[in-house]
Design an enzyme around this catalytic site. Structure first.
Site, mmCIF file in Angstrom:
data_model
loop_
_atom_site.group_PDB
_atom_site.id
_atom_site.type_symbol
_atom_site.label_atom_id
_atom_site.label_comp_id
_atom_site.label_asym_id
_atom_site.label_seq_id
_atom_site.Cartn_x
_atom_site.Cartn_y
_atom_site.Cartn_z
ATOM 1 N N SER A 183 0.820 -1.200 0.000
ATOM 2 C CA SER A 183 0.000 0.000 0.000
ATOM 3 C C SER A 183 0.863 1.262 0.000
ATOM 4 C CB SER A 183 -0.960 -0.047 1.200
ATOM 5 O OG SER A 183 -1.960 0.921 1.094
ATOM 6 N N ASP A 353 -9.732 -5.652 -4.766
ATOM 7 C CA ASP A 353 -9.167 -4.533 -4.014
ATOM 8 C C ASP A 353 -9.841 -3.236 -4.436
ATOM 9 O OD1 ASP A 353 -7.559 -2.651 -2.716
ATOM 10 O OD2 ASP A 353 -5.746 -3.856 -2.981
ATOM 11 N N HIS A 386 -7.370 -5.821 -0.358
ATOM 12 C CA HIS A 386 -6.205 -5.087 0.118
ATOM 13 C C HIS A 386 -5.445 -5.797 1.237
ATOM 14 C CE1 HIS A 386 -4.250 -1.267 -0.582
ATOM 15 N NE2 HIS A 386 -4.135 -1.035 0.710
#
Length: 411
Positions: A183, A353, A386
């Site tokens: 991320s 995601d 995610h």
């Protein structure tokens, strides 16, 4: 209700949140005050003792100071449980995302945590903790309650924190480091590489749920939140620190949740996508140790990225202020096409995601289209969202083993 509201705070305040990753009945078993008390206790703990040595690994902690005075911590797992330490073990630097710290790499079982998997596979593992997290809440001249302590955005992680980590690993091992980011940890790495910083000390990079562009988030919740952080957000909050446990943040979240079309009771799926592969015990451990605070300015910078659709340095709000900081009326762009074409890259992204959307990853890949043949490896995992990329029970078989192979092939 209070506990659920707190989870909302963690989950919706930024389009890059790693967040609390699943909705389990256990979430309702503690009140907010009890949850905060657990965080405070955890803040006094040692990551090595809490998460690593209990599994039979050696673990060492380092403190390193950035050139702007922040004192950061790094944990090192020099070898696997069966030994085999040595000067020739290739180092790997692990970089966490936003509102969490390096502990996220070691929260699963030893057989499912990337840090331990890498150590058992013959690598020398280094776990970084950026400014603002519990292991790095210090500055040579400032305390965390001083607003000046929080006067930074992810630009500063690019310029100061990440180079400090890379230099530490190189100085201690004499080897270039492999890199793994998740991320926000991918965003700061891409920005770093695009400016040619530390490239001579990086051997290759694996980017999980890669973030660079945010124009196609598939969650209305994330878009609304990003819009809320545009402008003089520090004036609205009166705070430079964005602490998920604080009352002002709670008030902000209540206002977001009151908007039409926002269902805060299904915030996890709505924001991050439906994570396929988390278990209750891992989430419970996560709740005992996270989230971590960050700077409000950091959120503003991320919101600017959503608004502009361009990867730029922090926008100070006027051409005069930008001119004072950059010598230009607009913030300079990070040109990802400048990333060295021969730098080996492994990108893994998920079809579920909602933050690192497939369209935005495709935009990133378009900027890397001239990368040398054989140097760019892309993995698409249809069912992953995610959080699955760091905490998923199936991540070892699907993603982590691929990373080990990728790093092992970089001679």
């Amino acid at each position: 209700m209070l506990h659920r509201l707190f989870m909302i705070i963690v989950g919706i305040v930024t389009p890059l949140l790693i967040s609390v990753f699943a909705s389990y009945p256990a979430f309702g078993s503690k009140g907010v005050l009890g949850f905060v008390a657990e965080i405070n206790v955890a803040a006094q703990s040692d990551m090595c003792a809490t998460f690593v040595t209990i599994h039979g690994y050696k673990c060492h902690q380092y403190e390193v100071t950035t050139d702007d005075g922040y004192i950061l911590s790094v944990q090192r797992i020099p070898q696997g449980r069966v030994g085999g330490s040595g000067h020739n073990r290739q180092p790997v630097l692990l970089q966490h995302g936003i509102l969490v710290d390096g502990a996220t790499w070691v929260m699963n079982s030893a057989e499912q945590s990337l840090a331990m998997i890498l150590a058992d596979s013959g690598f020398d593992v280094w776990i970084a903790n950026t400014r603002g997290t519990r292991y790095s809440l210090r500055h040579l001249n400032l305390h965390s309650y001083n607003p000046d302590y929080w006067n930074w955005s992810w630009d500063d992680l690019v310029v100061h924190d990440l180079p400090t980590f890379v230099n530490l690993v190189y100085e201690q091992t004499g080897h270039k480091a492999h890199y793994v980011g998740h991320s926000l940890g991918t965003l700061i790495a891409l920005a770093l590489f695009s400016e040619g910083r530390q490239i001579d000390k990086i051997k290759s990079a694996a980017l999980l749920s890669p973030i660079a562009y945010l124009s196609h988030m598939t969650t209305a919740l994330g878009v609304v939140t990003a819009r809320s952080f545009l402008g003089e957000i520090t004036t609205i909050f009166g705070l430079a620190e964005f602490n998920p446990t604080s009352a002002p943040v709670s008030i902000f979240v209540k206002a977001l949740c009151a908007q039409r079309g926002i269902n805060c009771y299904d915030f996890l799926t709505a924001l991050t996508g439906k994570n396929c592969c988390l278990n209750a015990s891992t989430v419970d451990l996560f709740l005992k140790n996270e989230p971590q605070p960050t700077s409000t300015k950091n959120f503003v910078h991320l919101a600017q990225t959503v608004r502009d659709g361009i990867l730029r340095k922090y926008d100070y709000g006027s051409f005069i202020n930008n001119l004072a900081h950059y010598g230009e009326v607009k913030p300079p762009q990070y040109n990802l096409a400048n990333i060295p074409r021969d730098l080996p890259l492994f990108l893994s992204y998920g079809g579920q995601d909602a933050l690192s959307s497939t369209k935005d990853v495709e935009t990133l890949l378009d900027h890397l289209k001239n990368h040398d043949v054989g140097k760019l490896h892309v993995q698409y995992v249809k069912d992953f969202a995610h959080a699955d990329f760091i905490l998923g029970t199936t991540a070892k078989d699907i993603v982590f083993n691929q990373i080990v192979t990728f790093f092992s092939n970089q001679n």
